[in-house]
Motif scaffolding. Structure first.
Motif, PDB file in Angstrom:
ATOM      1  N   HIS A 195      34.939 -29.330   3.352  1.00 38.03           N
ATOM      2  CA  HIS A 195      34.798 -27.999   3.962  1.00 38.03           C
ATOM      3  C   HIS A 195      34.086 -28.048   5.313  1.00 38.03           C
ATOM      4  N   ASN A 196      33.381 -29.126   5.599  1.00 36.81           N
ATOM      5  CA  ASN A 196      32.696 -29.230   6.894  1.00 36.81           C
ATOM      6  C   ASN A 196      33.537 -29.989   7.916  1.00 36.81           C
ATOM      7  N   CYS A 197      34.839 -30.038   7.716  1.00 38.04           N
ATOM      8  CA  CYS A 197      35.738 -30.757   8.609  1.00 38.04           C
ATOM      9  C   CYS A 197      35.687 -30.159  10.018  1.00 38.04           C
ATOM     10  N   SER A 198      35.489 -31.032  11.027  1.00 38.62           N
ATOM     11  CA  SER A 198      35.443 -30.604  12.427  1.00 38.62           C
ATOM     12  C   SER A 198      36.575 -31.202  13.253  1.00 38.62           C
ATOM     13  N   LEU A 199      37.576 -31.754  12.605  1.00 40.82           N
ATOM     14  CA  LEU A 199      38.651 -32.440  13.315  1.00 40.82           C
ATOM     15  C   LEU A 199      39.410 -31.493  14.243  1.00 40.82           C
ATOM     16  N   GLU A 200      39.650 -31.981  15.455  1.00 49.32           N
ATOM     17  CA  GLU A 200      40.534 -31.298  16.396  1.00 49.32           C
ATOM     18  C   GLU A 200      41.862 -32.029  16.525  1.00 49.32           C
ATOM     19  N   THR A 201      41.838 -33.340  16.328  1.00 45.53           N
ATOM     20  CA  THR A 201      43.056 -34.147  16.369  1.00 45.53           C
ATOM     21  C   THR A 201      43.083 -35.064  15.157  1.00 45.53           C
ATOM     22  N   LEU A 202      44.190 -35.019  14.407  1.00 48.04           N
ATOM     23  CA  LEU A 202      44.406 -35.924  13.287  1.00 48.04           C
ATOM     24  C   LEU A 202      45.792 -36.530  13.442  1.00 48.04           C
ATOM     25  N   ASP A 203      45.853 -37.840  13.649  1.00 49.00           N
ATOM     26  CA  ASP A 203      47.122 -38.545  13.804  1.00 49.00           C
ATOM     27  C   ASP A 203      47.140 -39.705  12.825  1.00 49.00           C
ATOM     28  N   ILE A 204      47.918 -39.571  11.750  1.00 46.19           N
ATOM     29  CA  ILE A 204      48.083 -40.643  10.772  1.00 46.19           C
ATOM     30  C   ILE A 204      49.562 -40.985  10.641  1.00 46.19           C
ATOM     31  N   SER A 205      50.317 -40.750  11.703  1.00 42.95           N
ATOM     32  CA  SER A 205      51.754 -41.023  11.689  1.00 42.95           C
ATOM     33  C   SER A 205      52.027 -42.515  11.630  1.00 42.95           C
ATOM     34  N   GLY A 206      53.251 -42.856  11.176  1.00 42.36           N
ATOM     35  CA  GLY A 206      53.659 -44.243  11.161  1.00 42.36           C
ATOM     36  C   GLY A 206      52.936 -45.085  10.141  1.00 42.36           C
ATOM     37  N   ASN A 207      52.627 -44.513   8.975  1.00 40.81           N
ATOM     38  CA  ASN A 207      52.007 -45.257   7.884  1.00 40.81           C
ATOM     39  C   ASN A 207      52.878 -45.114   6.637  1.00 40.81           C
ATOM     40  N   ASN A 229      49.521 -34.754  13.452  1.00 41.82           N
ATOM     41  CA  ASN A 229      50.699 -35.612  13.478  1.00 41.82           C
ATOM     42  C   ASN A 229      50.755 -36.394  12.175  1.00 41.82           C
ATOM     43  N   LEU A 230      51.706 -35.988  11.311  1.00 40.76           N
ATOM     44  CA  LEU A 230      51.912 -36.646  10.024  1.00 40.76           C
ATOM     45  C   LEU A 230      53.244 -37.370   9.991  1.00 40.76           C
ATOM     46  N   GLY A 231      53.888 -37.568  11.125  1.00 37.69           N
ATOM     47  CA  GLY A 231      55.235 -38.118  11.185  1.00 37.69           C
ATOM     48  C   GLY A 231      55.355 -39.524  10.641  1.00 37.69           C
ATOM     49  N   ASN A 232      56.601 -39.863  10.221  1.00 38.13           N
ATOM     50  CA  ASN A 232      56.935 -41.217   9.773  1.00 38.13           C
ATOM     51  C   ASN A 232      56.042 -41.701   8.650  1.00 38.13           C
ATOM     52  N   ASN A 233      55.989 -40.926   7.583  1.00 36.56           N
ATOM     53  CA  ASN A 233      55.281 -41.309   6.370  1.00 36.56           C
ATOM     54  C   ASN A 233      56.181 -41.078   5.166  1.00 36.56           C
ATOM     55  N   LEU A 234      55.604 -40.984   3.990  1.00 37.19           N
ATOM     56  CA  LEU A 234      56.367 -40.815   2.747  1.00 37.19           C
ATOM     57  C   LEU A 234      55.959 -39.532   2.037  1.00 37.19           C
ATOM     58  N   ILE A 235      55.644 -38.501   2.795  1.00 35.17           N
ATOM     59  CA  ILE A 235      55.125 -37.261   2.223  1.00 35.17           C
ATOM     60  C   ILE A 235      56.277 -36.443   1.643  1.00 35.17           C
ATOM     61  N   THR A 236      56.192 -36.154   0.354  1.00 36.48           N
ATOM     62  CA  THR A 236      57.192 -35.355  -0.353  1.00 36.48           C
ATOM     63  C   THR A 236      56.536 -34.061  -0.799  1.00 36.48           C
ATOM     64  N   GLU A 237      56.590 -33.051   0.056  1.00 34.84           N
ATOM     65  CA  GLU A 237      55.913 -31.788  -0.201  1.00 34.84           C
ATOM     66  C   GLU A 237      56.736 -30.656   0.412  1.00 34.84           C
ATOM     67  N   PRO A 238      56.528 -29.413  -0.053  1.00 30.09           N
ATOM     68  CA  PRO A 238      57.135 -28.268   0.643  1.00 30.09           C
ATOM     69  C   PRO A 238      56.431 -28.014   1.974  1.00 30.09           C
ATOM     70  N   PHE A 239      57.011 -27.121   2.756  1.00 28.60           N
ATOM     71  CA  PHE A 239      56.436 -26.812   4.062  1.00 28.60           C
ATOM     72  C   PHE A 239      55.007 -26.299   3.893  1.00 28.60           C
ATOM     73  N   PRO A 240      54.030 -26.807   4.675  1.00 27.32           N
ATOM     74  CA  PRO A 240      52.618 -26.428   4.503  1.00 27.32           C
ATOM     75  C   PRO A 240      52.317 -25.043   5.090  1.00 27.32           C
ATOM     76  N   CYS A 241      52.712 -24.006   4.379  1.00 27.29           N
ATOM     77  CA  CYS A 241      52.470 -22.640   4.866  1.00 27.29           C
ATOM     78  C   CYS A 241      50.994 -22.330   5.038  1.00 27.29           C
ATOM     79  N   PHE A 242      50.157 -23.011   4.274  1.00 26.78           N
ATOM     80  CA  PHE A 242      48.717 -22.739   4.363  1.00 26.78           C
ATOM     81  C   PHE A 242      48.149 -23.067   5.741  1.00 26.78           C
ATOM     82  N   LEU A 243      48.844 -23.874   6.522  1.00 28.21           N
ATOM     83  CA  LEU A 243      48.367 -24.204   7.867  1.00 28.21           C
ATOM     84  C   LEU A 243      48.542 -23.039   8.838  1.00 28.21           C
ATOM     85  N   ARG A 244      49.269 -21.986   8.425  1.00 29.94           N
ATOM     86  CA  ARG A 244      49.443 -20.844   9.314  1.00 29.94           C
ATOM     87  C   ARG A 244      48.112 -20.162   9.616  1.00 29.94           C
ATOM     88  N   SER A 245      47.108 -20.397   8.790  1.00 30.40           N
ATOM     89  CA  SER A 245      45.793 -19.801   9.029  1.00 30.40           C
ATOM     90  C   SER A 245      44.993 -20.574  10.082  1.00 30.40           C
TER      91      SER A 245
END
Length: 1066
Positions: free
Chosen positions: A717-729, A749-765
């Motif tokens: 809950h104390n996350c202060s990230l402005e940039t998160l790039d874990i693509s290509g893993n 940036n979550l590109g080029n991974n193996l994530i099997t999930e529905p669209f992250p609507c919660f990020l709209r907040s």
């Protein structure tokens, strides 16, 4: 006898006028005793010189003759001035000072009476005859005693402070405090914490102090607005309210204060438009409106012979032209117009400002040439930097400015040669001509004043110009030279580093980005032992070795030798420079270093990126103070040492990217308690991302792209990230929902991974999100978000390509992406890089598909906008709302199942450069409106079901056949040069791009015409005798003309048989 009487009367008069006053002026005994007791109780700071006033206080002399004491004719002490006597430790309430009941003036300013958090003694209220009380800058704190309100005869009251500790008014409040001061003319409460709103403090002042002339209450925690009741104070001549949160417009009735001489409202959060009439008050001498960044206004036409001496509107929204009438202000000495929005030329009438001392107008949009200020003989500082000024510097305009010490004309468009006469100014201390277009040689320095030879320090900043030729050796005659910046020019020739020892005061030297040949004696190590270099920058000068003279630079704090050709090993002596705080050796060919054994306690910045270091990452035993560490783009091929984080306790920036590192990410990295940027991208790291990295409250940029990582823990809950790039893993998506805790996220940036999930609507907040990349995963389902109130108002890049998303694209969601809706014409935006604003320099790098190619954007401009939904299973029509995204640069909807027509609303995307709608099921015609897209460089509509003529003109004439192939119904250039389909061209005036359930009359009309014509002809032959007879007769005659032999063969027999057959059938 009469004459003798007159003489006797004269002697008596003389005795009365001389002797009696002398007797009456003698100090009263009890007054003297009170003063001596008061002196005895005072504590004097022994670290200062003995008191200049109290030293004269002794019992052997009359107290009325003591320095700082004023007596009446009858020997009573009326005035006491002990200001600036280094008194500390306060005055007791029982002190003998308060026995001086006839005291009318008391000045204890500039002492440390409040030392140890002491408050103003309440016994001050016993001095009821006081008319002048000055306790300013005495370090008193706490509540102002209510007893002070008993001093009803006060004319001047000064309780001002310059900072902590603070006095405060709470009980009594301001109204109770001033209501009895009916004779008060001057009120100084600077820095006293009053904390009242406008309706309270305005009414308290206006109701109780009708004769007030000076109102000085800066930094009192006051708020607005200004009440109309203040208009009653017609005697006001000084208004100082700086540093309060007024948050209101300046009222027009201020212009009615006919006696106003000083108006100081700096940093008051003022807004609205400032009344011009205030500037035109004849009595006004000083006005300060600085640091009100929401305050609009402009300068008026100034009257002749105005009184204005000080003008400061810096850091406001003042705009417009500088009026030519500013030259009427003959008394003007200070003009500060910093970072406003003024345009146009600098008025030539400013040459009339002969009293000018300080002129500061940087960061505006001024243009034209610089007028002459040669009449301002006393001007000491001129700053016109960061404008658009043009032309040359006239050498004759500066010769008479003998008191000029600071000249800053940097960041303009000035050209021509730099006049050598500037170096002859006798008091010159700073010459700043950087970032212009000056050309020619560096001026030869001659006729230098003795001040420049032996006087105060001199700064010369001429970087980022077009200077050429050698640096004159006369530069070494400026023995007072403190800083020399000649970087980014075209200077050539040799520069002898050996002679730097002649510039004994030189601390800062920057010769970077030139074509200079630096010469130095590799054997003589003593020639520069007396120089005092603190900062040395020799970037991009083709150096092949470390200059040897650096060994003896014991004061060197910053060294930048980046982008040279230095190879081999970093010499050990470089670590012995005990003051070294910044070391940049990046972009060389260095391949090894020896870990120093000595303490590097002062080192704060170490940049070794883009070299040829290999093997294990070096572990420095004492880098506890380093906040920036960059080992990226080398050939290190080991695991990250497990104790790395233990050695970097204060590090804020750490980059080990683009090496060959392997193994796991050590948890010790979380021991760097101030870590803000961590970049481990482009390596071969494996395993799980440590849990502590997802729970660090300081971490703002985490870049782990292109590794072999497999798992991520949930973010706290104390996350202060402005940039998160874990693509290509090889990461899966169990952590995904916890990203809602990262409320400041800008780049994900979550590109080029193996994530099997529905669209992250919660990020709209997450309203701060600018870049969202989900490409090349296994996301699935609809992107329509229900029960979601959030939007993405600043989203500029969204990439959902190569997933399994399906369903229709919701047009209502697109309409909330405000950053894409605003065109550059509606709101001009400053072009800059999308990067983290913190320690070091960290740009966000993403991969996008643009203009048919997959490219890596190393630098993402804040104006670049892109939507990529390609290679999914989206269906339905393309939403019309996409045409509202006027600032969109790239749109890729290819490889989906979109149906219907190409929306004509796409023609509203005036910035669009790339459009890919290929491999869908789009039908209808290509809208003619798309020819309005004048910036379109790439278009792909291939493999759809489009029909009709390809629009021509504008950008469409530049596209080849590949942009339209695979559409069987399309025709026209560049696909075909003529209509080979058998269909008629489309009507130019109609819009036939609607969905295809309508009848296509271009196809059906020829068929109907043929059927009708054939039916009429056959029906006539069957049912009309005359027509049938005429037809057969005509056909027979035609055949005879073509084949004459038929007449000889059949003759009349043929005709007779034919006629009889017809009659028989009837």
């Amino acid at each position: 006898m009469k004459t003798l009487l007159h003489f006797f009367l004269f002697l008596i008069t003389l005795w009365v006028s001389i002797i009696i006053p002398a007797v009456h002026c003698q100090c009263i005994q009890d007054q003297q005793l009170s003063l001596l007791q008061f002196k005895k109780s005072l504590m004097i700071d022994p670290s200062f010189n003995p008191s200049a006033k109290l030293i004269s206080w002794n019992a052997s002399t009359d107290c009325c003759s003591w320095v700082g004491v004023t007596c009446s004719r009858n020997g009573r002490v009326l005035g006491l001035d002990l200001s600036s006597e280094q008194i500390y430790d306060g005055i007791d309430n029982s002190g003998s000072l308060f026995d001086l009941h006839y005291l009318q003036s008391l000045n204890l300013a500039d002492n440390q009476l409040g030392f140890g958090s002491q408050s103003i003694p309440s016994a001050i209220g016993e001095l009821m005859n006081l008319r002048y009380l000055n306790l300013s800058r005495t370090y008193y704190s706490g509540q102002i005693p209510i007893e002070i309100t008993r001093l009803t005869r006060l004319v001047v009251l000064d309780l001002s402070n310059n900072g902590a500790p603070f006095l405060k008014l709470g009980s009594p409040n301001l109204h109770t405090f001033v209501q009895n001061f009916t004779e008060l003319r001057e009120l100084y409460l600077d820095g006293v914490q009053i904390s009242e709103q406008g309706r309270e403090w305005c009414r308290a002042i206006s109701d109780s102090l009708p004769n007030l002339r000076v109102l000085s209450m800066p930094r009192c925690d006051l708020s607005g607005p200004f009440l109309e009741s203040l208009a009653k104070l017609q005697s006001l001549s000084v208004i100082r309210l700086d540093g309060n949160s007024i948050s209101a417009p300046v009222p027009g009735f201020f212009a009615n204060f006919s006696n106003l001489t000083v108006l100081s409202l700096g940093d008051c959060e003022l807004h609205g438009t400032f009344p011009k009439e205030i500037f035109q008050l004849p009595s006004l001498q000083s006005i300060d409106l600085s640091y009100n960044d929401q305050l609009d206004g402009s300068l008026p036409e100034f009257p002749r012979n105005g009184s204005l001496q000080y003008l400061d509107v810096s850091w406001t929204k003042f705009s417009g032209l500088l009026p030519n009438s500013i030259g009427n202000l003959k008394m003007l000495s200070t003009v500060h117009i910093v970072e406003c929005k003024f345009t146009g030329p600098i008025p030539k009438s400013m040459t009339n400002l002969t009293q000018l001392v300080s002129l500061s107008m940087p960061n505006n949009k001024l243009e034209g040439s610089i007028p002459s200020f040669s009449g301002a003989k006393n001007v000491g500082s001129i700053d016109l930097s960061s404008n658009g000024l043009t032309g040359t510097i006239n050498s004759t305009h500066w010769r008479n400015l003998t008191k000029l010490s600071y000249l800053d004309l940097g960041s303009n468009k000035l050209d021509g040669n730099i006049p050598a006469s500037l170096f002859s100014l006798p008091l010159l201390g700073g010459l700043y001509l950087y970032n212009n277009q000056f050309s020619g040689p560096f001026p030869e320095i001659s006729n230098v004043s003795s001040y420049l030879l032996n006087g105060h320090y001199l700064d010369i900043y001429l970087g980022s110009n077009n200077l050429e030729g050698p640096i004159p050796m006369s530069i070494f005659s400026l023995r007072c030279l403190w800083a020399l910046d000649l970087s980014s020019n075209n200077l050539s020739g040799s520069f002898p580093l050996d002679r730097l020892h002649q510039l004994r005061n030189l601390s800062h030297l920057d010769l970077s980005h030139n074509s200079l040949l630096l010469t130095h004696d590799y054997t003589n190590l003593s020639y520069s032992s007396s120089s005092q270099l603190v900062d040395l920058r020799l970037v991009s000068l083709k150096l092949r070795t470390f200059p040897n003279f650096l060994r003896n630079q014991s004061n060197l704090g910053g060294l930048d030798l980046s982008d040279n050709q230095i190879n081999g090993k970093i010499p050990n002596w470089i670590w012995s420079l005990s003051q070294l705080g910044i070391l940049n050796l990046s972009c060389n060919s260095l391949d090894s270093l020896e870990v120093p054994s000595n303490n590097l306690s002062n080192l704060e910045y170490l940049d070794l990126h883009s070299n040829q270091f290999h093997g294990q990452i070096p572990i420095f035993p004492s880098l506890y103070g380093v906040y920036y560490l960059d080992f990226s783009r080398n050939y290190f091929n080991s695991p990250i040492p497990s104790t790395t984080g233990d050695m970097l306790a204060d590090t804020q920036f750490l980059s080990l990217s683009s090496n060959n590192l392997n193994g796991i990410i050590p948890e010790s990295l979380c021991n760097t308690q101030w870590l803000k940027i961590l970049d481990l991208s482009n390596n071969s790291l494996s395993g799980t991302i440590p849990r502590c990295l997802t729970t660090m409250s300081t971490l703002e940029v985490l870049n782990l792209r292109r590794n072999n990582l497999t798992n991520v823990n949930e973010f706290s809950h104390n996350c202060s990230l402005e940039t998160l790039d874990i693509s290509g893993n090889q990461i899966q998506g169990k952590f995904l929902r916890s990203l809602v805790n990262c409320t400041q996220l800008k780049v994900l940036n979550l590109g080029n991974n193996l994530i099997t999930e529905p669209f992250p609507c919660f990020l709209r907040s997450t309203s701060t999100l600018r870049v969202l990349v989900l490409r090349s995963n296994k996301f699935y389902g609809s992107i329509r978000c229900r029960k979601t109130n959030g939007t993405w108002p600043v989203l500029q890049i969204i990439d959902l390509a190569h997933n399994n998303f399906s369903g229709q694209v919701p047009g209502t969601a697109l309409s909330t992406w405000q950053a894409m809706r605003t065109s550059k014409d509606d709101a001009p935006r400053k072009i800059s890089n999308l990067q983290y604003d913190g320690p070091g320099y960290q740009e966000d790098t993403i991969t996008v598909t643009n203009k048919g190619l997959e490219i890596e954007l190393v630098t993402v401009l804040t104006i670049f906008t892109s939507i990529d939904f390609s290679c999914n299973k989206f269906n339905g029509s393309i939403p019309e709302e996409i045409g509202e995204l006027k600032s969109l640069y790239a749109l890729n909807l290819s490889n989906n199942a979109f149906t219907g027509a190409v929306p004509s609303s796409l023609s509203n995307l005036s910035e669009l450069e790339s459009l890919d709608l290929s491999k869908n099921k789009l039908s209808g015609q290509i809208p003619l409106e798309l020819t309005k897209l004048t910036f379109l460089e790439f278009l792909n509509l291939s493999y759809n079901q489009l029909v009709g003529r390809i629009p021509s003109g504008a950008q469409f004439s530049t596209f080849d056949a590949a942009s339209f192939e695979g559409n069987k119904g399309l025709w026209g250039p560049p696909l075909t040069s003529y209509n080979n389909t058998g269909f008629s061209p489309p009507k130019q005036e109609g819009n036939h791009s609607n969905p295809g359930h309508e009848i296509d009359w271009d196809i059906i009309c020829p068929e109907i015409g043929f059927t009708c014509g054939f039916g009429i002809a056959i029906g006539s032959l069957l049912f009309c005798k005359r027509w049938r007879k005429w037809y057969y007769s005509g056909m027979y005659n035609m055949l005879l003309k073509i084949f004459p032999q038929l007449e000889q063969r059949f003759g009349h027999h043929r005709r007779h048989v034919y006629v009889h057959q017809r009659y028989w059938r009837r």
